[in-house]
Design an enzyme around this catalytic site. Structure first.
Site, PDB file in Angstrom:
ATOM      1  N   ALA A 155       0.225   7.929   1.399  1.00  0.00           N
ATOM      2  CA  ALA A 155       1.372   8.969   1.957  1.00  0.00           C
ATOM      3  C   ALA A 155       2.123   7.804   2.526  1.00  0.00           C
ATOM      4  CB  ALA A 155       0.234   9.604   2.985  1.00  0.00           C
TER       5      ALA A 155
ATOM      6  N   GLY B 109       1.045  -0.779  -0.146  1.00  0.00           N
ATOM      7  CA  GLY B 109       0.152   0.161  -0.056  1.00  0.00           C
ATOM      8  C   GLY B 109       0.679   1.624   0.054  1.00  0.00           C
ATOM      9  N   THR B 110       0.793   1.907  -1.091  1.00  0.00           N
ATOM     10  CA  THR B 110       1.628   2.983  -1.215  1.00  0.00           C
ATOM     11  C   THR B 110       0.668   3.433  -1.689  1.00  0.00           C
ATOM     12  OG1 THR B 110       3.157   1.494  -2.670  1.00  0.00           O
ATOM     13  CG2 THR B 110       3.799   3.669  -2.447  1.00  0.00           C
TER      14      THR B 110
ATOM     15  N   GLY C  37       3.324   4.870   3.120  1.00  0.00           N
ATOM     16  CA  GLY C  37       3.987   3.995   2.428  1.00  0.00           C
ATOM     17  C   GLY C  37       5.153   4.724   1.367  1.00  0.00           C
TER      18      GLY C  37
ATOM     19  N   GLU D 261     -11.027   5.555   9.013  1.00  0.00           N
ATOM     20  CA  GLU D 261     -11.060   4.745   9.624  1.00  0.00           C
ATOM     21  C   GLU D 261     -12.032   4.742  10.960  1.00  0.00           C
ATOM     22  OE1 GLU D 261      -6.189   4.844   9.709  1.00  0.00           O
ATOM     23  OE2 GLU D 261      -5.744   3.704   8.860  1.00  0.00           O
TER      24      GLU D 261
ATOM     25  N   ASN E 172      -2.526   3.852  12.630  1.00  0.00           N
ATOM     26  CA  ASN E 172      -3.377   3.756  13.773  1.00  0.00           C
ATOM     27  C   ASN E 172      -4.331   3.519  14.262  1.00  0.00           C
ATOM     28  OD1 ASN E 172      -2.007   6.573  13.724  1.00  0.00           O
ATOM     29  ND2 ASN E 172      -3.114   7.734  12.608  1.00  0.00           N
TER      30      ASN E 172
ATOM     31  N   LYS F  47      -1.160   6.874  21.657  1.00  0.00           N
ATOM     32  CA  LYS F  47      -0.781   8.153  20.132  1.00  0.00           C
ATOM     33  C   LYS F  47      -2.660   8.504  19.721  1.00  0.00           C
ATOM     34  CE  LYS F  47       0.944   8.430  15.221  1.00  0.00           C
ATOM     35  NZ  LYS F  47       0.240   8.084  14.756  1.00  0.00           N
TER      36      LYS F  47
ATOM     37  N   ASN G 183      -8.862  13.429  13.880  1.00  0.00           N
ATOM     38  CA  ASN G 183      -9.179  13.538  12.958  1.00  0.00           C
ATOM     39  C   ASN G 183     -10.602  13.244  12.984  1.00  0.00           C
ATOM     40  OD1 ASN G 183      -6.590  12.063  12.965  1.00  0.00           O
ATOM     41  ND2 ASN G 183      -7.101  10.031  12.049  1.00  0.00           N
TER      42      ASN G 183
ATOM     43  N   ASN H 131      -4.731  10.641  17.432  1.00  0.00           N
ATOM     44  CA  ASN H 131      -5.366  10.852  16.954  1.00  0.00           C
ATOM     45  C   ASN H 131      -6.843  10.916  16.714  1.00  0.00           C
ATOM     46  OD1 ASN H 131      -3.072   8.605  15.883  1.00  0.00           O
ATOM     47  ND2 ASN H 131      -4.009  10.266  14.617  1.00  0.00           N
TER      48      ASN H 131
HETATM   49  N1  NDP Z   1      -0.891  11.081   6.815  1.00  0.00           N
HETATM   50  C1  NDP Z   1      -0.049  10.286   7.620  1.00  0.00           C
HETATM   51  O1  NDP Z   1       0.043  11.925   7.811  1.00  0.00           O
HETATM   52  C2  NDP Z   1      -0.306   9.796   8.541  1.00  0.00           C
HETATM   53  C3  NDP Z   1      -0.803   8.555   8.839  1.00  0.00           C
HETATM   54  N2  NDP Z   1      -1.049   7.684  10.032  1.00  0.00           N
HETATM   55  C4  NDP Z   1      -2.120   6.559   9.699  1.00  0.00           C
HETATM   56  O2  NDP Z   1      -1.409   5.528   8.306  1.00  0.00           O
HETATM   57  C5  NDP Z   1      -1.799   4.597   7.683  1.00  0.00           C
HETATM   58  C6  NDP Z   1      -2.066   4.477   6.361  1.00  0.00           C
HETATM   59  O3  NDP Z   1      -2.160   5.982   5.803  1.00  0.00           O
HETATM   60  P1  NDP Z   1      -2.625   7.140   4.633  1.00  0.00           P
HETATM   61  O4  NDP Z   1      -0.969   6.834   4.354  1.00  0.00           O
HETATM   62  O5  NDP Z   1      -2.556   9.168   4.860  1.00  0.00           O
HETATM   63  O6  NDP Z   1      -3.045   6.855   3.755  1.00  0.00           O
HETATM   64  P2  NDP Z   1      -3.051   6.835   2.073  1.00  0.00           P
HETATM   65  O7  NDP Z   1      -4.692   6.588   1.868  1.00  0.00           O
HETATM   66  O8  NDP Z   1      -2.356   8.015   1.500  1.00  0.00           O
HETATM   67  O9  NDP Z   1      -2.264   4.751   1.450  1.00  0.00           O
HETATM   68  C7  NDP Z   1      -3.294   4.059   1.458  1.00  0.00           C
HETATM   69  C8  NDP Z   1      -2.959   3.473   0.147  1.00  0.00           C
HETATM   70  O10 NDP Z   1      -2.991   1.908  -0.008  1.00  0.00           O
HETATM   71  C9  NDP Z   1      -3.145   1.289  -0.682  1.00  0.00           C
HETATM   72  N3  NDP Z   1      -4.848   0.113  -0.868  1.00  0.00           N
HETATM   73  C10 NDP Z   1      -5.026  -0.154  -0.151  1.00  0.00           C
HETATM   74  N4  NDP Z   1      -5.623  -1.168  -0.323  1.00  0.00           N
HETATM   75  C11 NDP Z   1      -4.708  -1.443  -1.537  1.00  0.00           C
HETATM   76  C12 NDP Z   1      -4.271  -2.749  -1.825  1.00  0.00           C
HETATM   77  N5  NDP Z   1      -5.322  -3.843  -2.049  1.00  0.00           N
HETATM   78  N6  NDP Z   1      -3.245  -3.222  -3.114  1.00  0.00           N
HETATM   79  C13 NDP Z   1      -2.804  -2.012  -2.958  1.00  0.00           C
HETATM   80  N7  NDP Z   1      -2.978  -1.115  -2.494  1.00  0.00           N
HETATM   81  C14 NDP Z   1      -4.037  -0.727  -1.691  1.00  0.00           C
HETATM   82  C15 NDP Z   1      -4.048   2.449  -1.542  1.00  0.00           C
HETATM   83  O11 NDP Z   1      -4.103   2.545  -2.773  1.00  0.00           O
HETATM   84  P3  NDP Z   1      -5.177   2.949  -3.669  1.00  0.00           P
HETATM   85  O12 NDP Z   1      -4.956   4.463  -4.065  1.00  0.00           O
HETATM   86  O13 NDP Z   1      -5.782   2.612  -4.743  1.00  0.00           O
HETATM   87  O14 NDP Z   1      -6.284   3.996  -2.741  1.00  0.00           O
HETATM   88  C16 NDP Z   1      -3.158   4.061  -0.829  1.00  0.00           C
HETATM   89  O15 NDP Z   1      -1.925   4.701  -1.826  1.00  0.00           O
HETATM   90  C17 NDP Z   1      -3.473   4.418   7.835  1.00  0.00           C
HETATM   91  O16 NDP Z   1      -3.258   3.693   9.283  1.00  0.00           O
HETATM   92  C18 NDP Z   1      -3.188   5.962   8.631  1.00  0.00           C
HETATM   93  O17 NDP Z   1      -4.057   6.310  10.255  1.00  0.00           O
HETATM   94  C19 NDP Z   1      -0.123   7.882  10.682  1.00  0.00           C
HETATM   95  C20 NDP Z   1       0.274   8.887  10.940  1.00  0.00           C
HETATM   96  C21 NDP Z   1       0.550  10.212   9.911  1.00  0.00           C
HETATM   97  C1  KPL Z   2      -0.067  12.883  15.839  1.00  0.00           C
HETATM   98  C2  KPL Z   2      -0.030  13.391  14.221  1.00  0.00           C
HETATM   99  C3  KPL Z   2      -0.492  14.377  13.244  1.00  0.00           C
HETATM  100  C4  KPL Z   2       1.664  13.933  14.351  1.00  0.00           C
HETATM  101  O1  KPL Z   2       2.993  13.037  15.374  1.00  0.00           O
HETATM  102  C5  KPL Z   2       0.275  11.832  13.506  1.00  0.00           C
HETATM  103  O2  KPL Z   2       1.093  11.269  13.544  1.00  0.00           O
HETATM  104  C6  KPL Z   2      -0.850  11.863  12.193  1.00  0.00           C
HETATM  105  O3  KPL Z   2      -2.064  12.544  11.901  1.00  0.00           O
HETATM  106  O4  KPL Z   2      -1.308  10.278  13.063  1.00  0.00           O
END
Ligand code: NDP
Ligand code: KPL
Length: 316
Positions: free
Chosen positions: A15, A12-13, A17, A278, A108, A196, A204, A200
């Site tokens: 933000a 899952g690439t 990844g 989520e 998260n 954490k 969130n 959130n």
């Molecule tokens: N963003 C942030 O700043 C933070 C996020 N988090 C946590 O990190 C986790 C990820 O969040 P975030 O990166 O923001 O999410 P995103 O929506 O940016 O990324 C999720 C990725 O997973 C991919 N994906 C989902 N299912 C599949 C599948 N079956 N096969 C291939 N790819 C797949 C999506 O693809 P597609 O493009 O097709 O949807 C998308 O690229 C969450 O739990 C979030 O709460 C924690 C701290 C900070």
């Molecule tokens: C708490 C915060 C904003 C930065 O530590 C984060 O990691 C999130 O959005 O889940």
């Protein structure tokens, strides 16, 4: 293990990844990225991280896959999908795993490893990775990194026992540190998840409900009061569950958030893009834990119900 360094799969690439995978690839690790909607864009233009603190990182040649069957077996699988995707992603994680691989949920929420564990064979290690970072997807294959980047790791379950668990965590921590990231071992994964969640759970959901970024939420006394009261509810439940959260945690988080850039949490982006929020990991699981412990979370529950209403209308 393959060669001298581990092979890493990003499951899952988006933000998270994209950011952590690109940092590891830049540091010379052999990183393989599983993509879905952004596969073509990344294959054509590479993966770009526009980082305020670190500058631009452009990985031009990305080992990108649309089909997990094409991925080589990986020693570390970093799951960067949203928790809502875990059940459907689990078979791909199993398929991409080398023997004895370490699966790390970079997500998260509460009890996310508990939900994933039955979907994985016992031979795979399961860890949690708490990411302290502000990142979002700006365009296909483009990640905006506003601030922070630390990651802490904890072991959930699997074949390793006692000191072997610590050794695996240390291996993961060393890998992220080699990529220039601040990384630590969490003494207790469950406690780290609750701690954490203190951030959130309020931000969130309120960002979605009030359509506001962190700066707007911190500039208004009513929203600050709401944030603070939800933080205190989460702290009470965590303490009732036996986790010794630090004194003054809510105050410290409020202060830190005042100094953060105007940040929109990942749930805001999910709602804005019409993707599932989520709600299970960030609200339903903590509320279920609170009910089991006999602790009330009335404001958190009200926020959850409002968000569930929004989600139901959005999917109708
Ligand atoms: N963003 C942030 O700043 C933070 C996020 N988090 C946590 O990190 C986790 C990820 O969040 P975030 O990166 O923001 O999410 P995103 O929506 O940016 O990324 C999720 C990725 O997973 C991919 N994906 C989902 N299912 C599949 C599948 N079956 N096969 C291939 N790819 C797949 C999506 O693809 P597609 O493009 O097709 O949807 C998308 O690229 C969450 O739990 C979030 O709460 C924690 C701290 C900070
Ligand atoms: C708490 C915060 C904003 C930065 O530590 C984060 O990691 C999130 O959005 O889940």
């Amino acid at each position: 293990m393959h060669e001298s360094r581990p092979r890493i799969g990003i499951m899952g690439t988006g933000a998270i990844g994209g950011f952590y995978g690109a940092m590891l690839a830049q540091a010379g690790f052999d990183v393989h990225f599983l993509l879905r909607s952004e596969f073509e864009a990344v294959r054509e233009h590479g993966l770009r991280v526009n980082s305020v603190p670190r500058g631009v990182l452009h990985l031009r040649k990305v080992q990108a896959y649309r089909d997990v069957a094409d991925m080589p077996p990986c020693d570390w699988l970093l799951v960067g999908a949203k928790t809502t995707s875990n059940p459907s992603l689990a078979p791909a994680i199993v398929q991409a795993a080398a023997a004895g691989a370490k699966v790390v949920l970079l997500q998260n929420g509460i009890a996310v490893e508990d939900a994933m564990r039955p979907l994985l064979p016992d031979t795979l290690h399961l860890l949690g990775g708490l990411c302290f970072i502000c990142v979002h997807r700006e365009a296909p294959g483009v990640v905006e990194h506003q601030s922070q980047g630390a990651i802490s790791l904890g072991y959930h379950s699997g074949p390793a026992l006692g000191p072997d668990r610590q050794a695996l965590i240390d291996e993961g921590v060393a890998m992220f540190r080699e990529a220039g990231l601040d990384s630590h071992a969490a003494a207790s994964l469950e406690q780290a998840r609750w701690q954490k969640l203190v951030w959130n759970a309020p931000y969130n959901g309120l960002a979605v409900l009030l359509q506001a970024d962190t700066r707007a939420l911190m500039d208004n006394p009513d929203s600050v009061a709401l944030v603070e009261s939800i933080m205190r509810e989460v702290v009470s439940v965590a303490r009732a569950a036996g986790h010794a959260l630090p004194e003054g945690l809510a105050e410290k988080m409020l202060k830190t958030t005042r100094h953060m850039p105007d940040y929109l949490p990942s749930m805001y982006h999910d709602h804005a893009q019409g993707r599932p929020m989520e709600l299970e990991a960030i609200y339903a699981a903590p509320l279920a834990a609170a009910a089991r412990l006999g602790v009330e979370m009335p404001r958190t529950e009200a926020l959850f119900r409002a968000l569930r209403f929004i989600a139901a209308r959005q999917s109708a």
